[in-house]
Write a protein that holds these residues in place. Sequence first.
Motif, PDB file in Angstrom:
ATOM      1  N   PHE A   1     113.720  41.025  -5.748  1.00 55.72           N
ATOM      2  CA  PHE A   1     113.504  40.350  -7.024  1.00 55.72           C
ATOM      3  C   PHE A   1     113.130  41.356  -8.091  1.00 55.72           C
ATOM      4  N   ILE A   2     113.922  41.374  -9.156  1.00 53.81           N
ATOM      5  CA  ILE A   2     113.618  42.263 -10.266  1.00 53.81           C
ATOM      6  C   ILE A   2     112.778  41.490 -11.278  1.00 53.81           C
ATOM      7  N   GLU A   3     113.188  40.241 -11.526  1.00 47.25           N
ATOM      8  CA  GLU A   3     112.343  39.378 -12.346  1.00 47.25           C
ATOM      9  C   GLU A   3     112.489  37.943 -11.876  1.00 47.25           C
ATOM     10  N   ASN A   4     111.377  37.273 -11.710  1.00 48.87           N
ATOM     11  CA  ASN A   4     111.412  35.860 -11.367  1.00 48.87           C
ATOM     12  C   ASN A   4     110.280  35.153 -12.069  1.00 48.87           C
ATOM     13  N   SER A   5     110.590  34.518 -13.191  1.00 52.87           N
ATOM     14  CA  SER A   5     109.556  33.751 -13.888  1.00 52.87           C
ATOM     15  C   SER A   5     109.859  32.261 -13.798  1.00 52.87           C
ATOM     16  N   SER A   6     110.642  31.887 -12.782  1.00 51.18           N
ATOM     17  CA  SER A   6     110.993  30.481 -12.602  1.00 51.18           C
ATOM     18  C   SER A   6     109.846  29.730 -11.942  1.00 51.18           C
ATOM     19  N   VAL A   7     110.035  28.425 -11.723  1.00 47.83           N
ATOM     20  CA  VAL A   7     108.955  27.627 -11.138  1.00 47.83           C
ATOM     21  C   VAL A   7     108.882  27.763  -9.621  1.00 47.83           C
ATOM     22  N   MET A   8     109.825  28.456  -9.015  1.00 52.29           N
ATOM     23  CA  MET A   8     109.797  28.597  -7.556  1.00 52.29           C
ATOM     24  C   MET A   8     109.366  30.000  -7.161  1.00 52.29           C
ATOM     25  N   PHE A   9     108.785  30.078  -5.965  1.00 55.08           N
ATOM     26  CA  PHE A   9     108.371  31.384  -5.451  1.00 55.08           C
ATOM     27  C   PHE A   9     109.580  32.190  -4.999  1.00 55.08           C
ATOM     28  N   ASP A  10     109.385  33.495  -4.913  1.00 54.88           N
ATOM     29  CA  ASP A  10     110.456  34.395  -4.471  1.00 54.88           C
ATOM     30  C   ASP A  10     111.032  33.954  -3.134  1.00 54.88           C
ATOM     31  N   GLU A  11     110.143  33.609  -2.200  1.00 56.15           N
ATOM     32  CA  GLU A  11     110.582  33.256  -0.852  1.00 56.15           C
ATOM     33  C   GLU A  11     111.458  32.013  -0.848  1.00 56.15           C
ATOM     34  N   GLN A  12     111.080  31.039  -1.666  1.00 50.98           N
ATOM     35  CA  GLN A  12     111.865  29.804  -1.720  1.00 50.98           C
ATOM     36  C   GLN A  12     113.257  30.088  -2.249  1.00 50.98           C
ATOM     37  N   LEU A  13     113.323  30.928  -3.283  1.00 48.93           N
ATOM     38  CA  LEU A  13     114.630  31.255  -3.852  1.00 48.93           C
ATOM     39  C   LEU A  13     115.467  32.059  -2.863  1.00 48.93           C
ATOM     40  N   ALA A  14     114.804  32.946  -2.125  1.00 48.53           N
ATOM     41  CA  ALA A  14     115.532  33.753  -1.145  1.00 48.53           C
ATOM     42  C   ALA A  14     116.156  32.855  -0.084  1.00 48.53           C
ATOM     43  N   LEU A  15     115.413  31.838   0.334  1.00 53.17           N
ATOM     44  CA  LEU A  15     115.964  30.891   1.320  1.00 53.17           C
ATOM     45  C   LEU A  15     117.180  30.165   0.745  1.00 53.17           C
ATOM     46  N   ARG A  16     117.042  29.714  -0.488  1.00 50.55           N
ATOM     47  CA  ARG A  16     118.153  28.991  -1.108  1.00 50.55           C
ATOM     48  C   ARG A  16     119.387  29.882  -1.214  1.00 50.55           C
ATOM     49  N   LEU A  17     119.167  31.130  -1.610  1.00 49.88           N
ATOM     50  CA  LEU A  17     120.303  32.058  -1.724  1.00 49.88           C
ATOM     51  C   LEU A  17     120.949  32.279  -0.361  1.00 49.88           C
ATOM     52  N   GLY A  18     120.097  32.387   0.658  1.00 45.63           N
ATOM     53  CA  GLY A  18     120.621  32.620   2.000  1.00 45.63           C
ATOM     54  C   GLY A  18     121.509  31.488   2.488  1.00 45.63           C
ATOM     55  N   LEU A  19     121.178  30.260   2.076  1.00 45.46           N
ATOM     56  CA  LEU A  19     121.925  29.105   2.573  1.00 45.46           C
ATOM     57  C   LEU A  19     123.262  28.900   1.868  1.00 45.46           C
ATOM     58  N   VAL A  20     123.462  29.604   0.755  1.00 48.37           N
ATOM     59  CA  VAL A  20     124.755  29.475   0.060  1.00 48.37           C
ATOM     60  C   VAL A  20     125.840  30.093   0.943  1.00 48.37           C
ATOM     61  N   PRO A  21     126.885  29.334   1.282  1.00 47.55           N
ATOM     62  CA  PRO A  21     127.923  29.911   2.141  1.00 47.55           C
ATOM     63  C   PRO A  21     128.745  30.976   1.398  1.00 47.55           C
ATOM     64  N   LEU A  22     129.021  32.055   2.083  1.00 49.07           N
ATOM     65  CA  LEU A  22     129.856  33.118   1.506  1.00 49.07           C
ATOM     66  C   LEU A  22     131.145  33.203   2.299  1.00 49.07           C
ATOM     67  N   THR A  23     132.223  33.558   1.630  1.00 47.87           N
ATOM     68  CA  THR A  23     133.480  33.710   2.362  1.00 47.87           C
ATOM     69  C   THR A  23     133.351  34.893   3.310  1.00 47.87           C
ATOM     70  N   THR A  24     133.851  34.705   4.517  1.00 45.03           N
ATOM     71  CA  THR A  24     133.721  35.753   5.522  1.00 45.03           C
ATOM     72  C   THR A  24     135.047  36.488   5.658  1.00 45.03           C
TER      73      THR A  24
END
Lengths: 64, 249
Positions: free
Chosen positions: B50-73
Amino acid sequence: MMVPVRCFTCGSVVGEHWEEFEERAKEGDEDPEAVLDELGVDRYCCRRMLVSHTDLVDVVSPYQ
Amino acid sequence: MPGEYDVEFVERGDREARFLVRGATPAFANGIRRAMVADVPTMAIDEVRFIENSSVMFDEQLALRLGLVPLTTPPEGEFVEDDVVTLSLDVSGPATAYSRDLVSGDALVTPAEENVPIIELKEGQRLEVEADARIERGQTHAKHQGGVAVGYRHLQRVEVVGDLEEFEDEESRIVRGVIEDEGELLNAEEFDNDLAKRYPGKEVRVEDVPDAFVFHVETDGSFTVEELVTRAADSIEARADELEEAVQL
């Protein structure tokens, strides 16, 4: 707070349907059942993810 | 394993399919199912800076959300374990950060789903992250599962054995999955899962066809169903080879 990205139970991606579902069924007056069918959210595990969700960002944001 | 397989598609789509496999043992059918869920590697975001995160969610929560986004393999062999693809995201409020805002360093690895909201940003809030995607198996984390709701059922054979008595009440007979009727494959949903609707006034017998399995496979968008099933079969083969080698004298 934000919609879960995936269904807790089966893992299918449900987050992408949230905005359309909210606009049509929660704020609009369409039948949620019909909207979910149309969006292709078939299983009841995925359907409850959208039906039972409430956005809380607006509630929390004043307390940053 | 002796014998030959016969594979036939009942429904076929990119992300969802139903197909019939004949000549497989229950053990093999389950092996394929498990391989699809846990042994086919997919790309997913694994580490987030995280370079900047001033959102209402914690870094960890956002990291989980990003992880769950499916990426093309990417195709098999393009990436090995520990290879890293970097994706970046930079959104300033008021706006919503979506999965499509992720900018990938490699054209082979991009978000498979474009409209997943990551976080809603209010005035003055900003999210800037750098994320590393890795290729891993479903065993390590659910975000690496390529197959979603993978399952199978026995193929059921329906036979008309006679007529119902003239004034007998018709009771509904519910079946699920796929039925075989004189060699024709039919999804039970086509007749509302009720045999009484398809054979009005008839007495029918339903029995499981031995060694015939109807798979229902969905993917999260990382690859097509075809790719998932082939890779699952390959992973079983690879492990069988490994075992053979390991037990040789």
